[in-house]
Enzyme design. Structure first.
Site, PDB file in Angstrom:
ATOM      1  N   CYS A  71       0.841  -1.077   0.028  1.00  0.00           N
ATOM      2  CA  CYS A  71      -0.047   0.000   0.022  1.00  0.00           C
ATOM      3  C   CYS A  71       0.955   1.295   0.126  1.00  0.00           C
ATOM      4  CB  CYS A  71      -0.954  -0.079   0.996  1.00  0.00           C
ATOM      5  SG  CYS A  71      -2.270  -1.261   0.968  1.00  0.00           S
TER       6      CYS A  71
HETATM    7  N1  LIG Z   1      -2.812  -6.072   1.571  1.00  0.00           N
HETATM    8  C1  LIG Z   1      -3.126  -5.089   2.263  1.00  0.00           C
HETATM    9  O1  LIG Z   1      -2.963  -4.807   3.552  1.00  0.00           O
HETATM   10  C2  LIG Z   1      -4.399  -4.217   1.578  1.00  0.00           C
HETATM   11  C3  LIG Z   1      -4.980  -3.079   2.317  1.00  0.00           C
HETATM   12  C4  LIG Z   1      -5.850  -2.390   1.607  1.00  0.00           C
HETATM   13  C5  LIG Z   1      -6.045  -2.317   0.258  1.00  0.00           C
HETATM   14  N2  LIG Z   1      -5.293  -3.213  -0.577  1.00  0.00           N
HETATM   15  C6  LIG Z   1      -5.612  -3.329  -1.954  1.00  0.00           C
HETATM   16  O2  LIG Z   1      -6.482  -4.514  -2.284  1.00  0.00           O
HETATM   17  C7  LIG Z   1      -6.199  -5.110  -3.515  1.00  0.00           C
HETATM   18  C8  LIG Z   1      -5.823  -6.399  -3.339  1.00  0.00           C
HETATM   19  O3  LIG Z   1      -4.492  -6.570  -2.557  1.00  0.00           O
HETATM   20  P1  LIG Z   1      -3.902  -7.951  -1.786  1.00  0.00           P
HETATM   21  O4  LIG Z   1      -2.952  -7.367  -0.667  1.00  0.00           O
HETATM   22  O5  LIG Z   1      -5.145  -8.771  -1.380  1.00  0.00           O
HETATM   23  O6  LIG Z   1      -3.419  -8.565  -2.978  1.00  0.00           O
HETATM   24  P2  LIG Z   1      -2.605  -9.959  -2.864  1.00  0.00           P
HETATM   25  O7  LIG Z   1      -1.517  -9.998  -4.164  1.00  0.00           O
HETATM   26  O8  LIG Z   1      -2.546 -10.607  -1.535  1.00  0.00           O
HETATM   27  O9  LIG Z   1      -3.847 -10.755  -3.841  1.00  0.00           O
HETATM   28  C9  LIG Z   1      -4.380 -10.552  -5.007  1.00  0.00           C
HETATM   29  C10 LIG Z   1      -4.946 -12.085  -5.571  1.00  0.00           C
HETATM   30  O10 LIG Z   1      -5.438 -11.778  -6.511  1.00  0.00           O
HETATM   31  C11 LIG Z   1      -5.151 -12.694  -7.586  1.00  0.00           C
HETATM   32  N3  LIG Z   1      -5.626 -12.255  -8.718  1.00  0.00           N
HETATM   33  C12 LIG Z   1      -4.868 -11.515  -9.861  1.00  0.00           C
HETATM   34  N4  LIG Z   1      -5.599 -11.299 -10.864  1.00  0.00           N
HETATM   35  C13 LIG Z   1      -6.793 -11.964 -10.588  1.00  0.00           C
HETATM   36  C14 LIG Z   1      -7.741 -12.050 -11.608  1.00  0.00           C
HETATM   37  N5  LIG Z   1      -7.830 -11.431 -12.783  1.00  0.00           N
HETATM   38  N6  LIG Z   1      -8.905 -12.975 -11.271  1.00  0.00           N
HETATM   39  C15 LIG Z   1      -8.821 -13.518 -10.018  1.00  0.00           C
HETATM   40  N7  LIG Z   1      -7.662 -13.294  -9.236  1.00  0.00           N
HETATM   41  C16 LIG Z   1      -6.804 -12.469  -9.585  1.00  0.00           C
HETATM   42  C17 LIG Z   1      -3.925 -13.128  -7.258  1.00  0.00           C
HETATM   43  O11 LIG Z   1      -3.649 -14.586  -7.777  1.00  0.00           O
HETATM   44  C18 LIG Z   1      -3.881 -13.194  -5.772  1.00  0.00           C
HETATM   45  O12 LIG Z   1      -4.041 -14.467  -4.792  1.00  0.00           O
HETATM   46  C19 LIG Z   1      -4.986  -4.031  -4.031  1.00  0.00           C
HETATM   47  O13 LIG Z   1      -5.650  -3.047  -4.890  1.00  0.00           O
HETATM   48  C20 LIG Z   1      -4.425  -3.534  -2.665  1.00  0.00           C
HETATM   49  O14 LIG Z   1      -3.754  -2.015  -2.910  1.00  0.00           O
HETATM   50  C21 LIG Z   1      -4.451  -4.052   0.197  1.00  0.00           C
END
Ligand SMILES: NC(=O)c1ccc[n+]([C@@H]2O[C@H](COP(=O)([O-])OP(=O)(O)OC[C@H]3O[C@@H](n4cnc5c(N)ncnc54)[C@H](O)[C@@H]3O)[C@@H](O)[C@H]2O)c1
Length: 402
Positions: free
Chosen positions: A258
């Site tokens: 983030c």
């Molecule tokens: N991790 C955090 O603490 C956090 C907090 C707030 C917001 N976010 C936001 O949330 C979003 C997701 O982050 P995250 O940390 O969960 O990411 P992550 O990398 O942990 O997980 C994302 C998942 O999405 C899957 N993926 C990618 N493309 C895909 C598709 N087309 N169809 C299905 N699955 C798909 C990947 O295989 C992966 O398992 C981002 O925009 C991030 O900025 C994250």
């Protein structure tokens, strides 16, 4: 029972899936087949979601992980939780969102509520996700669209999905209402805002606020060292003011998905609108330069050079007590130290293996440098690992401090 599909089963998507599965029938769709397999075996891959809880939901038929797009069919609510990284030029990379839109468009078989939880710039749901889904759809359904940015902080115990206030807004009043109904089943504090753009901008600003303040305090650490003042004592002193001050801690830089990334989404959209995001750019520079600064301090304390010295980097996760190494400043520090001729290894029992190498023993180094201090790693053991220990965390008393 209402069927919900969550696209992406990472930190955000799995967390939402598990909370929603208490009230809905949840399908967690992810492109990663081995992840899907292990989730269906009841193995959680993230802190804060116990495998036992996941297993219970699977046994009761409330949760199913899948890599088969056809399982999206029949959903009434679809939540997007896919990565939104930066590309090589540090510009927003919406390719994962694009893929998610395609799979939704090709597999929903009725009008649905589509909620984006992925972090992105203001206008993403209105001007990118909606038109992209419409572009890929063969059947012309009137879907509803909304945004509810995720605020989860992995590893944190005091704030979770239930008690963290959640922003939301739909493109239409009906979408807003349905979004409120969905999240109110597992979140106690919902905050409606007047447009999706406000919610999207607020999310970016929250992380920009942290990035800029961390950079400011990192600059103060450098100033304090040059002046011979203890920066942490200075911050504790300033922190006694009961109003108008918020304490941030100096560090080796920012990591995770983030803080190093989200502000650049705001900077990019600002630039398109003709405004230069000067604070964001400068904060990026200061934070990215911290490993260079630390390597310089270590070299100076060790006769002007680390060439040929065995340097152990302690803690390569980007923050304590999690195994997440995304954007970790440890990586830049290791590169920096290697460039200076040091023989670098790393220790992190929480991470275990990283970039094809294993965590080294916490011993036998000439120099140890602490980037992240996990609770399971004792300060006494760190202090014994090398005759010179540099601590960027402020937690290893007796080490040379940032
Ligand atoms: N991790 C955090 O603490 C956090 C907090 C707030 C917001 N976010 C936001 O949330 C979003 C997701 O982050 P995250 O940390 O969960 O990411 P992550 O990398 O942990 O997980 C994302 C998942 O999405 C899957 N993926 C990618 N493309 C895909 C598709 N087309 N169809 C299905 N699955 C798909 C990947 O295989 C992966 O398992 C981002 O925009 C991030 O900025 C994250």
């Amino acid at each position: 029972m209402t069927k919900v599909c969550v696209i992406g089963q990472g930190y955000v998507g799995l967390t939402i899936s598990v909370f929603a599965a208490e009230h809905f029938s949840v399908v967690g769709f992810d492109l990663n087949h081995s992840l899907v397999k292990s989730l269906n075996f009841g193995q959680s891959h993230i802190e804060g979601i116990p495998s036992s809880k996941l297993d219970k939901l699977i046994q009761s038929g409330r949760y199913l992980a899948t890599a088969d797009p056809k399982d999206i069919e029949g959903s009434e609510i679809v939540v997007i939780a896919v990565p939104t990284p930066l590309d090589e030029t540090r510009k927003p990379d919406l390719s994962y969102i694009d893929n998610a839109c395609k799979v939704i468009a090709e597999n929903v078989n009725k009008p649905v509520l589509i909620i984006n939880e992925s972090t992105s710039f203001p206008g993403t749901i209105r001007d990118y996700i909606k038109p992209t889904i419409e572009k890929y759809s063969k059947q012309k359904f009137e879907h509803m669209y909304a945004i509810s940015p995720e605020r989860v902080d992995p590893g944190r115990e005091d704030f979770n999905q239930k008690n963290t206030p959640r922003l939301y807004a739909g493109l239409t009043p009906e979408a807003t209402k349905r979004t409120q109904e969905f999240y109110s089943t597992f979140c106690d504090n919902l905050v409606e805002v007047s447009s999706p753009e406000v919610a999207e901008a607020a999310k970016l600003f929250e992380n920009t606020f942290r990035q800029v303040n961390i950079a400011l305090v990192n600059e103060l650490a450098q100033i304090s060292h040059a002046l011979g003042i203890d920066v942490r004592e200075t911050l504790d002193a300033a922190g006694t003011k009961p109003y108008g001050f918020m304490k941030f801690q100096p560090s080796a830089g920012v990591g995770g998905h983030c803080i190093p990334v989200d502000p650049s989404y705001l900077a990019d959209v600002a630039e398109i609108a003709g405004v230069e995001a000067t604070f964001i750019k400068r904060a990026n520079e200061v934070n990215l330069d911290m490993p260079n600064y630390i390597a310089g301090r270590i070299a100076k304390d060790n006769g002007g050079s680390v060439k040929g010295k065995k340097v152990l980097v302690v803690g390569v996760a980007y923050k304590p007590n999690v195994a997440d190494t995304r954007e970790t400043p440890a990586e830049l520090l290791i590169d920096e130290l290697k460039d200076l001729g040091a023989v670098v290894s790393w220790n992190d029992p929480v991470v275990g293996s990283w970039h094809g190498t294993e965590s080294s023993p916490l011993s036998g180094a000439d120099i140890a440098v602490v980037v992240t201090k996990h609770d399971v790693v004792a300060s006494e053991d760190i202090l014994k690992s090398a005759p010179y220990v540099f601590d960027s965390t402020g937690k290893v008393k007796g080490a040379v401090q940032l």
